[in-house]
Design a protein around this motif. Sequence first.
Motif, PDB file in Angstrom:
ATOM      1  N   GLY A 144      -0.063  -3.660  -3.119  1.00 28.58           N
ATOM      2  CA  GLY A 144      -0.482  -3.154  -2.193  1.00 28.58           C
ATOM      3  C   GLY A 144       0.570  -2.017  -2.103  1.00 28.58           C
ATOM      4  O   GLY A 144       0.643  -1.015  -0.524  1.00 28.58           O
ATOM      5  N   ILE A 147      -1.398   1.004  -1.743  1.00 27.85           N
ATOM      6  CA  ILE A 147      -1.602   0.738  -1.625  1.00 27.85           C
ATOM      7  C   ILE A 147      -1.646   1.992   0.252  1.00 27.85           C
ATOM      8  O   ILE A 147      -1.887   2.397   1.110  1.00 27.85           O
ATOM      9  CB  ILE A 147      -2.980  -0.304  -0.680  1.00 27.85           C
ATOM     10  N   LEU A 155       0.172  -1.839   5.225  1.00 27.48           N
ATOM     11  CA  LEU A 155      -0.845  -2.685   5.987  1.00 27.48           C
ATOM     12  C   LEU A 155      -0.313  -4.000   6.724  1.00 27.48           C
ATOM     13  O   LEU A 155       0.150  -4.534   5.538  1.00 27.48           O
ATOM     14  CB  LEU A 155      -1.425  -2.446   4.842  1.00 27.48           C
ATOM     15  N   PHE A 159      -2.093  -6.230   1.141  1.00 22.98           N
ATOM     16  CA  PHE A 159      -3.368  -5.695   0.701  1.00 22.98           C
ATOM     17  C   PHE A 159      -2.956  -6.227  -0.700  1.00 22.98           C
ATOM     18  O   PHE A 159      -2.721  -6.229  -1.748  1.00 22.98           O
ATOM     19  CB  PHE A 159      -4.310  -3.759  -0.507  1.00 22.98           C
ATOM     20  N   ASN A 167     -11.503  -6.487  -3.304  1.00 18.42           N
ATOM     21  CA  ASN A 167     -10.530  -5.687  -2.412  1.00 18.42           C
ATOM     22  C   ASN A 167     -10.020  -5.790  -4.863  1.00 18.42           C
ATOM     23  O   ASN A 167      -9.536  -4.655  -4.998  1.00 18.42           O
ATOM     24  CB  ASN A 167      -9.403  -6.456  -2.557  1.00 18.42           C
ATOM     25  N   TYR A 228      -8.963  -5.040   7.528  1.00 14.56           N
ATOM     26  CA  TYR A 228      -8.137  -3.393   7.912  1.00 14.56           C
ATOM     27  C   TYR A 228      -8.676  -2.878   8.953  1.00 14.56           C
ATOM     28  O   TYR A 228      -8.477  -2.005   9.183  1.00 14.56           O
ATOM     29  CB  TYR A 228      -8.207  -3.147   6.987  1.00 14.56           C
ATOM     30  N   PHE A 235     -10.745   3.678   1.953  1.00 20.80           N
ATOM     31  CA  PHE A 235      -9.760   3.500   0.972  1.00 20.80           C
ATOM     32  C   PHE A 235     -10.238   4.100  -0.526  1.00 20.80           C
ATOM     33  O   PHE A 235      -9.315   4.622  -0.625  1.00 20.80           O
ATOM     34  CB  PHE A 235      -9.836   1.950   0.268  1.00 20.80           C
TER      35      PHE A 235
END
Length: 310
Positions: A144, A147, A155, A159, A167, A228, A235
């Motif tokens: 997370g 990201i 986010l 994440f 994912n 998201y 991404f």
Amino acid sequence: MHHTSSSLKKKIHMAFNIISNSMSSFIVFLLVFLFYSSNEIFVRSWDTIPKSDADLIEVALNLEYLEAEFFLYGAEGYGLDVVNPNLTEGGPSPIGGKIADLSPLIKDIIFQFGLQEVGHLRAIKSTVRGFSRPLLNISSAIFGQIINNAFGKRLEPPFDPYANDINYLIASYVIPYVGLNGYVGANPLLQSATAKALVAGLLGVESGQDAIIRGLLYERRDEIVIPYKVSVTEFTNRISNLRNKLGREGIKDEEVTGNILSANDYSLSYPRTPKEILRIVYGTGDEHVPGGFYPLGANGTIAKSYLERN
């Protein structure tokens, strides 16, 4: 006529016995080989490898540990402590690994990746002395954080790489490619034929893994990552840009759209140095400052030399 038939039968019987005995010997040999290989008995080649070669290969050993644990945990919910504890040499168990919620196809692919990484660890440790497993952080929180750094914002919700197929594939995009770069960068610096053969073999499989991950993401490139409202392409673009930024040596990374494989103008794989690799996997942009997947830093002569200068 009867004599000829009887003679032929005897010859066939003798041939069958020879084949049976040979097969029995082969089966016994195979079982003994598998037994000993499972207990980490190798033909070691430590004395034939120049120290400079060993040092470069040991940088890669850090990444092989990381990949093995991430893939095994993602597919099965356990890692080297269960699959092959001898390979850890008593190193600490990873932080935060857990089974991912994967479809049967993706789970099978990831499990095969995990077993391949076990093979890589065994291959490396049969060639260089190596070291025990470093402390690894493969938690949802660290992915997370990566990201968030890639997007330049937090986010919500955080994440989670283990939440679903997409994912997990995005999280997988973060790791093997860096190892691929490292092998490409190390190859021209190696002196011994043994080290070159090892790295060539490792690079072949790492490249295959990266190609599969990129291919699966390319197929889903326009898919929106829930919740998201951001596409898979975006991404991968953000992750590639982050790696370029952390590596601090220009563009050596390309997102999936229009780039089914990442390569330079001559369609050659990008090389990265140990410094660049460590800057990226630490997530700090500084080979002297550990963090990210390696809270206490990586192991081996090269990695430790940078930590000692910190």
